[in-house]
Design an enzyme around this catalytic site. Sequence first.
Site, PDB file in Angstrom:
ATOM      1  CG  ASP A 249      29.816  23.458  30.033  1.00 39.10           C
ATOM      2  OD1 ASP A 249      29.468  23.581  28.843  1.00 39.10           O
ATOM      3  OD2 ASP A 249      29.837  22.361  30.621  1.00 39.10           O
TER       4      ASP A 249
ATOM      5  CG  MET B 269      33.393  31.709  19.426  1.00 40.09           C
ATOM      6  SD  MET B 269      32.210  32.398  20.604  1.00 40.09           S
ATOM      7  CE  MET B 269      32.855  34.076  20.785  1.00 40.09           C
ATOM      8  CB  ALA B 270      33.133  30.278  12.561  1.00 41.47           C
TER       9      ALA B 270
ATOM     10  NE  ARG C  88      28.677  27.210  23.241  1.00 40.86           N
ATOM     11  CZ  ARG C  88      28.235  25.990  23.491  1.00 40.86           C
ATOM     12  NH1 ARG C  88      27.076  25.593  22.994  1.00 40.86           N
ATOM     13  NH2 ARG C  88      28.939  25.164  24.243  1.00 40.86           N
TER      14      ARG C  88
ATOM     15  CD  GLN D 216      41.361  29.010  16.323  1.00 44.59           C
ATOM     16  OE1 GLN D 216      40.264  28.914  15.768  1.00 44.59           O
ATOM     17  NE2 GLN D 216      41.548  28.673  17.583  1.00 44.59           N
TER      18      GLN D 216
ATOM     19  CB  CYS E  10      36.804  23.494  14.514  1.00 45.71           C
ATOM     20  SG  CYS E  10      35.255  23.681  13.596  1.00 45.71           S
TER      21      CYS E  10
END
Length: 377
Positions: free
Chosen positions: A235, A49-50, A258, A102, A133
């Site tokens: 999710d 995740m950036a 997330r 990555q 992305c």
Amino acid sequence: MVTHGRPESNSPARHALPVPTGCGSFNSMARKTFPFSVPNRTPLYLAPMAGISESPFRRLCHQHGADVVVTEFLSAEGIRRENQATISKLRFAPEERPIGVQIFGADPKAMADAAAMVTDLFAPDFVDINFGCPVKKVVRRNGGSGCLKDLDLVEDIIRAVSKATPLPVTVKTRSGWNEEMRDPVGIALRMQDAGARVFALHARTRTQMYSGSANWDEIAMVAQALDIPVLGNGDIKTPQDAKRMLDHTGADGIMIGRGSYGQPWIFRQARALFDGQPMPETPPVAERFAVALDHARMVQSYEVDAVGAALEFRKHLGWYVKGLPNSADLRARLHQVRDFAEVERIFTEYLAFYDEYAARGVPARDPDVSDLTCEAA
């Protein structure tokens, strides 16, 4: 309630396979072997995740049960041109292993050069290619999920990278560019044939971005279709979500993105559920703050610019205090900090009021509390 089911009739999966329901349906499926050592049979990954999966957070998540971590996605062009900002993000500590780097890009030659450099200079456990992305500035250059508009190019990239490094090459992607091109099994088979050794699917299209719900049935179909390990992604907000995805899809591993924000302990909790053990309790407030401060100290020692690091860390602070009584006021204070000493002071003041508040017998997690102030007495 959001459900995770088959694609709607206007977006059928083109390589439809029967979709089992419940973990019992997968008992006869042979578990696939990962191309690098993993500490658990069904590994839990921290997603790339950036701006999030930087070295301090990766180390923290490993401490709290993540089996495998992946760097932020990094530009192949930036790597091969030795852009210092990009190269600095390739640093990792030994305790972060197993770790993958990555990379993203749309030029097979540039991707191959970047993979070779990463291998020679940093020697991660694997090289991962970002085909997922959805961000416009990446897609505009046909990077990330933009590659899904041209699967011949996707194959060329995987083959070029695989030839350039002796390390396993893995991929992370989406179910397609849009609903018309939604074909997760077809995409997965082509990537496997091109040389991918692990396949991670975020079961949305690029045009969905992060809206709607991820289609977990597509992960199940891909897991059945491929000979290589398949990771499910999308999710997962709670440990229970991770277990439901595992049971629903029969995936070989679960990738959490997330859902790790402000709760790195989600990995340990999910592992307990995977192993049929009682799930550890979510840490109480004082322990949650201790984890946040541990994270802050790692960032402070890792980054050169102390003020910049504190400003960037504000987002993490907001996630750590989410759901606490009067968290809006607490976040407002934390989002003004300019050094890490302020964070510890604010946490100490909040805990004093929190303890006094809890002593009055009010539920500790009541989100509607309005009489608890975070200001100093």
